[in-house]
Design a protein around this motif. Structure first.
Motif, PDB file in Angstrom:
ATOM      1  N   SER A 213       0.847  -1.193   0.000  1.00  0.00           N
ATOM      2  CA  SER A 213       0.000   0.000   0.000  1.00  0.00           C
ATOM      3  C   SER A 213       0.882   1.241   0.000  1.00  0.00           C
ATOM      4  CB  SER A 213      -0.925   0.002   1.227  1.00  0.00           C
ATOM      5  OG  SER A 213      -0.156   0.014   2.408  1.00  0.00           O
ATOM      6  N   ARG A 214       0.380   2.279  -0.619  1.00  0.00           N
ATOM      7  CA  ARG A 214       1.086   3.559  -0.709  1.00  0.00           C
ATOM      8  C   ARG A 214       0.075   4.666  -0.489  1.00  0.00           C
ATOM      9  NH1 ARG A 214       6.001   3.758   0.075  1.00  0.00           N
ATOM     10  NH2 ARG A 214       4.939   2.609   1.677  1.00  0.00           N
ATOM     11  N   LYS A 215       0.519   5.753   0.077  1.00  0.00           N
ATOM     12  CA  LYS A 215      -0.320   6.929   0.286  1.00  0.00           C
ATOM     13  C   LYS A 215       0.091   7.999  -0.720  1.00  0.00           C
ATOM     14  CE  LYS A 215      -0.734   6.037   5.214  1.00  0.00           C
ATOM     15  NZ  LYS A 215      -0.385   6.497   6.544  1.00  0.00           N
ATOM     16  N   LYS A 216      -0.719   9.037  -0.816  1.00  0.00           N
ATOM     17  CA  LYS A 216      -0.405  10.162  -1.695  1.00  0.00           C
ATOM     18  C   LYS A 216       1.006  10.665  -1.389  1.00  0.00           C
ATOM     19  CE  LYS A 216      -1.848  14.788  -2.941  1.00  0.00           C
ATOM     20  NZ  LYS A 216      -2.754  15.898  -2.676  1.00  0.00           N
ATOM     21  N   GLY A 217       1.782  10.825  -2.444  1.00  0.00           N
ATOM     22  CA  GLY A 217       3.153  11.306  -2.308  1.00  0.00           C
ATOM     23  C   GLY A 217       4.184  10.196  -2.130  1.00  0.00           C
ATOM     24  N   GLU A 218       3.726   8.965  -1.870  1.00  0.00           N
ATOM     25  CA  GLU A 218       4.651   7.848  -1.711  1.00  0.00           C
ATOM     26  C   GLU A 218       4.838   7.139  -3.050  1.00  0.00           C
ATOM     27  OE1 GLU A 218       3.919   6.701   2.957  1.00  0.00           O
ATOM     28  OE2 GLU A 218       2.792   5.576   1.443  1.00  0.00           O
ATOM     29  N   SER A 219       5.930   6.379  -3.148  1.00  0.00           N
ATOM     30  CA  SER A 219       6.222   5.725  -4.415  1.00  0.00           C
ATOM     31  C   SER A 219       6.827   4.349  -4.191  1.00  0.00           C
ATOM     32  CB  SER A 219       7.174   6.586  -5.247  1.00  0.00           C
ATOM     33  OG  SER A 219       8.402   6.764  -4.576  1.00  0.00           O
ATOM     34  N   ILE A 220       6.961   3.624  -5.307  1.00  0.00           N
ATOM     35  CA  ILE A 220       7.717   2.379  -5.323  1.00  0.00           C
ATOM     36  C   ILE A 220       8.762   2.497  -6.422  1.00  0.00           C
ATOM     37  CG2 ILE A 220       5.802   0.974  -4.446  1.00  0.00           C
ATOM     38  CD1 ILE A 220       5.435  -0.084  -7.324  1.00  0.00           C
ATOM     39  N   ILE A 221       9.851   1.772  -6.258  1.00  0.00           N
ATOM     40  CA  ILE A 221      10.925   1.758  -7.244  1.00  0.00           C
ATOM     41  C   ILE A 221      11.007   0.348  -7.817  1.00  0.00           C
ATOM     42  CG2 ILE A 221      13.391   2.131  -7.653  1.00  0.00           C
ATOM     43  CD1 ILE A 221      11.900   4.663  -6.768  1.00  0.00           C
ATOM     44  N   ILE A 222      11.081   0.254  -9.132  1.00  0.00           N
ATOM     45  CA  ILE A 222      11.176  -1.025  -9.819  1.00  0.00           C
ATOM     46  C   ILE A 222      12.515  -1.094 -10.542  1.00  0.00           C
ATOM     47  CG2 ILE A 222      10.144  -2.533 -11.578  1.00  0.00           C
ATOM     48  CD1 ILE A 222       7.477  -0.985 -11.021  1.00  0.00           C
TER      49      ILE A 222
END
Length: 75
Positions: A2-11
Motif C-alpha cells: 500500500s502507498r499513500k499520496k506522495g509515496e512511491s515504489i521503485i522497480i
C-alpha cells in the motif's frame, strides 16, 4: 503493498511509480522511467497487441509458407 499520496515504489532501480493523487475511486500515478521503457494503460496495451496480431495475420502468405516447406523437404 500500500502507498499513500506522495509515496512511491521503485522497480529495478530505474522506474519510479508515485501516487500523485487519490480522488474517490481514482488513483493518479506519476511514472518516471527510461525512454526505452514503454508505458501504457492495460486496455491500450491490449488494443496494441490485438492490432499487431491482426497485422501479422494480414501479412501471412500461405503460398509462401507452402513453397518454403516444400523446399525444406526437398520436393
Amino acid at each position: 503493498m500500500s502507498r499513500k499520496k506522495g509515496e512511491s515504489i521503485i522497480i529495478d532501480d530505474q522506474i519510479e511509480v508515485k501516487v500523485v493523487a487519490v480522488e474517490g475511486d481514482v488513483v493518479k500515478l506519476g511514472i518516471e522511467a527510461p525512454k526505452s521503457v514503454s508505458i501504457h494503460r492495460q486496455e491500450v496495451y491490449r488494443a496494441i497487441q490485438e492490432e499487431n496480431q491482426a497485422a501479422r495475420m494480414a501479412d501471412f502468405d500461405p503460398e509462401w509458407l507452402r513453397a518454403k516447406l516444400s523446399r525444406s523437404r526437398g520436393k
